[in-house]
Write an enzyme that holds these catalytic residues in place. Sequence first.
Site, PDB file in Angstrom:
ATOM      1  N   HIS A  31       1.014  -1.549  -0.344  1.00  0.00           N
ATOM      2  CA  HIS A  31      -0.254  -0.171   0.011  1.00  0.00           C
ATOM      3  C   HIS A  31       0.673   1.631  -0.136  1.00  0.00           C
ATOM      4  O   HIS A  31       1.224   2.194  -0.819  1.00  0.00           O
ATOM      5  CB  HIS A  31      -0.830   0.214   1.479  1.00  0.00           C
ATOM      6  N   GLU A  32       1.943   1.277   0.848  1.00  0.00           N
ATOM      7  CA  GLU A  32       2.800   2.348   0.988  1.00  0.00           C
ATOM      8  C   GLU A  32       3.538   3.001  -0.141  1.00  0.00           C
ATOM      9  O   GLU A  32       4.091   3.912  -0.429  1.00  0.00           O
ATOM     10  CB  GLU A  32       3.701   2.566   2.484  1.00  0.00           C
ATOM     11  N   HIS A  35       1.547   4.922  -2.715  1.00  0.00           N
ATOM     12  CA  HIS A  35       2.035   6.171  -2.562  1.00  0.00           C
ATOM     13  C   HIS A  35       3.300   6.336  -3.455  1.00  0.00           C
ATOM     14  O   HIS A  35       3.686   7.483  -3.286  1.00  0.00           O
ATOM     15  CB  HIS A  35       1.928   6.383  -1.048  1.00  0.00           C
TER      16      HIS A  35
END
Length: 450
Positions: A31-32, A35
């Site tokens: 997920h990170e 980003h």
Amino acid sequence: MDILSLIPQFGGLVYTIAAFVVALSVIVAVHEYGHYIVGRWSGIHAEVFSLGFGPVLWSRLDKRGTKWQVALLPFGGYVKFLGDANAASGKDSEAMEEIVTQSPEQLRRTMHGAPLWARTATVAAGPVFNFVLSIFVFGLIFWSQGVTREPLTVGSLKPLPGTVQELLEGDEIVAIAGIPTPDFDEEGAWDDFTDALPVQPVLTYTVVREGQTIDVSAPWLFPPLIQQVAPRSAAMDIELESGDVITSVDGDPIFAFDQLKEKVESSDGKVLLLNVWRDGAELDFALAPRRTDEPKSDGGFKTEWRIGIVGGMMLVPATEPAGLIESLSGGVQQTGRIINASLSGIWHMVTGAISTCNMSGPIGIAETSGAMASQGAQSFIFFIAVLSTAVGLLNLFPIPALDGGHLVFYAYEAVAGKPPSDRALQILMGIGITLILSLMIFSVSNDLFC
């Protein structure tokens, strides 16, 4: 108390925590990284990429000036971009005032000074990467399992207690009890087929063997055989295992999974006495079915008594290799089903149609992580993909401090031509954090008291 008696329990707790940390770390890292990498592609500088919160256990600075670190508390992570005040991407007003005086190029490298499209893509990338991970994992599982060969062909036979078994590996089953076997991709056909079969312990199977069509005798196609045990279920609590065959319920012999299902559903929650065959041994168990809310194909829910087991055929069907497109398509469909079931479940909990106990918190997720890991690598990896979908969906909810909340702010900016004021953002972020903390407390209370 004998301290030695605590060692197995302690070992199980450590195993559960380890499985939970591994599952969550993989999902958070993906997920990170979504980003981070999209932000980098979009020209936004990441100052910190953190896996976990709290005291830093390890860190290093890369050539782009990003600090990569692993922190003590493995319950999430964050990417802090230039100009962010905190892990929730709140605006650091003082830092931004200083950056504004430097140069337009430096301002462009901040999260809050980048164009709207770059900020939107960077924020949306986290949930999108979660969904991509799920699709990839589900697709890989479909690819490894292959596609069931048509017609139904015996790949291998599962051990069953004291039954007539004349099927052989490689037999192509063209009919059972004179009823032709349907194609697997024919929707609803298998349900109609099994409903039409005579309910008998032994049936006549018409098979093609070495080019000849012959009739052989074999057990009922769907015996009371445990294929999988559901985490946090009555069956798991009494340590039923995959491969167990339930031969009687309350002293009544059974030979079909539907007979077991009928006994459980009509139990009204009273304790059932099970006789179980396991690797040639007869074992006795007692368990009480639990009320369970299950999604229906039409999007609704039904509440039934369940003990938490999944059945299957008495044979393992032969398979053929699955193609790349077919596997990825299966991954997309599986991810879509999880999203639909999750949204439906949330709606039905909000409206009171089903119990809010269906919402698990960190304790429940940890228990499920350990249970799925104990059932093998494939089950654990499948669970990671399911959880990744859930995390991606949760982050898209329009709650300030979550990715979905930021996307709502950006949508407002696109329509109004300017972002919300700093004061409004501070108030909304505070409300969002309060909502998230309340949700966490509620989910933990579910884990403890439901």
